[in-house]
Scaffold this motif. Sequence first.
Motif, PDB file in Angstrom:
ATOM      1  N   MET A   1       0.836  -1.182   0.000  1.00 40.25           N
ATOM      2  CA  MET A   1       0.000   0.000   0.000  1.00 40.25           C
ATOM      3  C   MET A   1       0.880   1.244   0.000  1.00 40.25           C
ATOM      4  O   MET A   1       1.742   1.401   0.858  1.00 40.25           O
ATOM      5  CB  MET A   1      -0.921   0.004   1.207  1.00 40.25           C
ATOM      6  CG  MET A   1      -2.072  -0.971   1.088  1.00 40.25           C
ATOM      7  SD  MET A   1      -3.105  -0.995   2.554  1.00 40.25           S
ATOM      8  CE  MET A   1      -2.334  -2.347   3.398  1.00 40.25           C
ATOM      9  N   LEU A   2       0.615   2.144  -0.938  1.00 37.96           N
ATOM     10  CA  LEU A   2       1.441   3.332  -1.069  1.00 37.96           C
ATOM     11  C   LEU A   2       0.926   4.404  -0.133  1.00 37.96           C
ATOM     12  O   LEU A   2       0.282   5.370  -0.527  1.00 37.96           O
ATOM     13  CB  LEU A   2       1.425   3.823  -2.522  1.00 37.96           C
ATOM     14  CG  LEU A   2       1.806   2.769  -3.567  1.00 37.96           C
ATOM     15  CD1 LEU A   2       1.769   3.372  -4.956  1.00 37.96           C
ATOM     16  CD2 LEU A   2       3.190   2.219  -3.275  1.00 37.96           C
ATOM     17  N   THR A   3       1.188   4.254   1.141  1.00 34.32           N
ATOM     18  CA  THR A   3       0.633   5.172   2.139  1.00 34.32           C
ATOM     19  C   THR A   3       1.236   6.564   2.069  1.00 34.32           C
ATOM     20  O   THR A   3       0.668   7.510   2.600  1.00 34.32           O
ATOM     21  CB  THR A   3       0.855   4.614   3.543  1.00 34.32           C
ATOM     22  OG1 THR A   3       2.251   4.379   3.735  1.00 34.32           O
ATOM     23  CG2 THR A   3       0.101   3.303   3.725  1.00 34.32           C
ATOM     24  N   LEU A   4       2.382   6.702   1.439  1.00 31.56           N
ATOM     25  CA  LEU A   4       3.032   8.008   1.355  1.00 31.56           C
ATOM     26  C   LEU A   4       2.983   8.610  -0.043  1.00 31.56           C
ATOM     27  O   LEU A   4       3.430   9.730  -0.240  1.00 31.56           O
ATOM     28  CB  LEU A   4       4.499   7.893   1.798  1.00 31.56           C
ATOM     29  CG  LEU A   4       4.732   7.441   3.245  1.00 31.56           C
ATOM     30  CD1 LEU A   4       6.229   7.364   3.514  1.00 31.56           C
ATOM     31  CD2 LEU A   4       4.077   8.411   4.205  1.00 31.56           C
ATOM     32  N   ALA A   5       2.425   7.887  -1.005  1.00 31.92           N
ATOM     33  CA  ALA A   5       2.418   8.368  -2.381  1.00 31.92           C
ATOM     34  C   ALA A   5       1.143   9.136  -2.688  1.00 31.92           C
ATOM     35  O   ALA A   5       0.067   8.775  -2.242  1.00 31.92           O
ATOM     36  CB  ALA A   5       2.558   7.198  -3.351  1.00 31.92           C
TER      37      ALA A   5
ATOM     38  N   THR B   1      -4.229   8.129  -1.797  1.00 32.80           N
ATOM     39  CA  THR B   1      -3.565   7.948  -0.521  1.00 32.80           C
ATOM     40  C   THR B   1      -4.590   7.818   0.595  1.00 32.80           C
ATOM     41  O   THR B   1      -4.464   6.960   1.475  1.00 32.80           O
ATOM     42  CB  THR B   1      -2.628   9.140  -0.239  1.00 32.80           C
ATOM     43  OG1 THR B   1      -1.679   9.235  -1.297  1.00 32.80           O
ATOM     44  CG2 THR B   1      -1.900   8.959   1.074  1.00 32.80           C
ATOM     45  N   ASN B   2      -5.626   8.674   0.576  1.00 35.50           N
ATOM     46  CA  ASN B   2      -6.661   8.605   1.598  1.00 35.50           C
ATOM     47  C   ASN B   2      -7.392   7.273   1.547  1.00 35.50           C
ATOM     48  O   ASN B   2      -7.714   6.692   2.583  1.00 35.50           O
ATOM     49  CB  ASN B   2      -7.659   9.753   1.421  1.00 35.50           C
ATOM     50  CG  ASN B   2      -7.042  11.102   1.737  1.00 35.50           C
ATOM     51  OD1 ASN B   2      -6.048  11.176   2.455  1.00 35.50           O
ATOM     52  ND2 ASN B   2      -7.620  12.155   1.202  1.00 35.50           N
ATOM     53  N   GLN B   3      -7.667   6.787   0.345  1.00 35.24           N
ATOM     54  CA  GLN B   3      -8.328   5.493   0.219  1.00 35.24           C
ATOM     55  C   GLN B   3      -7.448   4.383   0.793  1.00 35.24           C
ATOM     56  O   GLN B   3      -7.932   3.483   1.483  1.00 35.24           O
ATOM     57  CB  GLN B   3      -8.646   5.208  -1.247  1.00 35.24           C
ATOM     58  CG  GLN B   3      -9.720   6.114  -1.822  1.00 35.24           C
ATOM     59  CD  GLN B   3      -9.953   5.871  -3.300  1.00 35.24           C
ATOM     60  OE1 GLN B   3      -9.120   5.274  -3.984  1.00 35.24           O
ATOM     61  NE2 GLN B   3     -11.071   6.334  -3.803  1.00 35.24           N
ATOM     62  N   GLY B   4      -6.152   4.467   0.514  1.00 36.83           N
ATOM     63  CA  GLY B   4      -5.238   3.460   1.038  1.00 36.83           C
ATOM     64  C   GLY B   4      -5.145   3.513   2.556  1.00 36.83           C
ATOM     65  O   GLY B   4      -5.103   2.479   3.225  1.00 36.83           O
ATOM     66  N   LEU B   5      -5.142   4.734   3.110  1.00 42.59           N
ATOM     67  CA  LEU B   5      -5.075   4.871   4.561  1.00 42.59           C
ATOM     68  C   LEU B   5      -6.342   4.357   5.230  1.00 42.59           C
ATOM     69  O   LEU B   5      -6.290   3.748   6.305  1.00 42.59           O
ATOM     70  CB  LEU B   5      -4.839   6.336   4.934  1.00 42.59           C
ATOM     71  CG  LEU B   5      -3.455   6.905   4.574  1.00 42.59           C
ATOM     72  CD1 LEU B   5      -3.392   8.386   4.913  1.00 42.59           C
ATOM     73  CD2 LEU B   5      -2.357   6.143   5.300  1.00 42.59           C
ATOM     74  N   MET B   6      -7.494   4.599   4.593  1.00 33.60           N
ATOM     75  CA  MET B   6      -8.748   4.093   5.154  1.00 33.60           C
ATOM     76  C   MET B   6      -8.786   2.567   5.117  1.00 33.60           C
ATOM     77  O   MET B   6      -9.239   1.921   6.065  1.00 33.60           O
ATOM     78  CB  MET B   6      -9.935   4.679   4.387  1.00 33.60           C
ATOM     79  CG  MET B   6     -10.133   6.170   4.608  1.00 33.60           C
ATOM     80  SD  MET B   6     -11.510   6.856   3.673  1.00 33.60           S
ATOM     81  CE  MET B   6     -12.892   6.008   4.428  1.00 33.60           C
TER      82      MET B   6
ATOM     83  N   CYS C   1      -9.002   0.125   8.397  1.00 33.63           N
ATOM     84  CA  CYS C   1      -9.976  -0.962   8.555  1.00 33.63           C
ATOM     85  C   CYS C   1      -9.277  -2.302   8.785  1.00 33.63           C
ATOM     86  O   CYS C   1      -9.725  -3.118   9.599  1.00 33.63           O
ATOM     87  CB  CYS C   1     -10.873  -1.043   7.314  1.00 33.63           C
ATOM     88  SG  CYS C   1     -11.970   0.375   7.102  1.00 33.63           S
ATOM     89  N   GLY C   2      -8.178  -2.517   8.062  1.00 29.79           N
ATOM     90  CA  GLY C   2      -7.431  -3.762   8.243  1.00 29.79           C
ATOM     91  C   GLY C   2      -6.864  -3.887   9.647  1.00 29.79           C
ATOM     92  O   GLY C   2      -6.932  -4.948  10.275  1.00 29.79           O
ATOM     93  N   ILE C   3      -6.290  -2.786  10.156  1.00 25.58           N
ATOM     94  CA  ILE C   3      -5.743  -2.801  11.513  1.00 25.58           C
ATOM     95  C   ILE C   3      -6.858  -3.004  12.531  1.00 25.58           C
ATOM     96  O   ILE C   3      -6.713  -3.768  13.496  1.00 25.58           O
ATOM     97  CB  ILE C   3      -4.987  -1.492  11.795  1.00 25.58           C
ATOM     98  CG1 ILE C   3      -3.752  -1.387  10.888  1.00 25.58           C
ATOM     99  CG2 ILE C   3      -4.573  -1.400  13.254  1.00 25.58           C
ATOM    100  CD1 ILE C   3      -2.991  -0.095  11.025  1.00 25.58           C
ATOM    101  N   PHE C   4      -7.991  -2.333  12.328  1.00 32.42           N
ATOM    102  CA  PHE C   4      -9.118  -2.453  13.252  1.00 32.42           C
ATOM    103  C   PHE C   4      -9.592  -3.893  13.349  1.00 32.42           C
ATOM    104  O   PHE C   4      -9.776  -4.441  14.448  1.00 32.42           O
ATOM    105  CB  PHE C   4     -10.261  -1.547  12.774  1.00 32.42           C
ATOM    106  CG  PHE C   4     -11.471  -1.577  13.651  1.00 32.42           C
ATOM    107  CD1 PHE C   4     -11.590  -0.719  14.722  1.00 32.42           C
ATOM    108  CD2 PHE C   4     -12.501  -2.468  13.399  1.00 32.42           C
ATOM    109  CE1 PHE C   4     -12.714  -0.736  15.536  1.00 32.42           C
ATOM    110  CE2 PHE C   4     -13.629  -2.508  14.206  1.00 32.42           C
ATOM    111  CZ  PHE C   4     -13.733  -1.629  15.276  1.00 32.42           C
TER     112      PHE C   4
END
Length: 229
Positions: free
Chosen positions: A1-5, A22-27, A31-34
């Motif tokens: 996941m390109l969290t910084l791109a 990036t926002n979609q990847g962070l969301m 959700c994955g971490i949750f």
Amino acid sequence: MLTLATREQHIRREKATSNICTNQGLMALMCGIFMTVYGREGLKELATQNLAKAHYAAEQFKKSGATLLFEGAPRFNEFVIETKTDPYAINDKLLGQRIIGGFPLKKFYPELSNASLWCCTETTAKASIDAAAKEWRCEPEREDPQSHHAHQPERRPDLREVVARQEGYKLPPLDVPEVDPAELLGEQAREDLGQMPEVSEIEIIRHYTRISTWNYAWITGCIRWARAP
């Protein structure tokens, strides 16, 4: 996941300005971490608390004189009630108590003039539900001595307990009466959540730290390569 791109990172490189992807990847990462933190048993407990608190709130609102609409329809943690008072006026009073009221439906459904959509999650305290019910109660209610202790601060599990149980997080105790999901949901109640993993908090931190390190190294390498003469 390109969290910084950024979105145009591979086209405009350092001149990119959009962060949509990036926002979609962070969301998705959130959700994955949750889901990983709560695990199979945690998500089941989470759903049970949502169901119990929504059921409790609906029953309290009915006792206060509100009408529960679509009562025969299956519901999880949301329900629609109709009151004699304008929902906007009720919400204004609740906001003074730092409580977010229901969502008025008149704008979208004119036939539901005084109806509002309410939602209860695991973060909704019994005291908040009781306070909302009192806003349109016709008769004065005797104060519940346990209402001041309804919202107990959540207890973070000890590190040794976490590792022993292989759980990443533990919900605070349920402060409303328990319910039977099978009785309320019927055939829609699910007992088996499949092959979801049960991991400890330490394992979760190590996993996502390793992923973020890989992402950062990959992105840094791409930027250096793009800037190379």
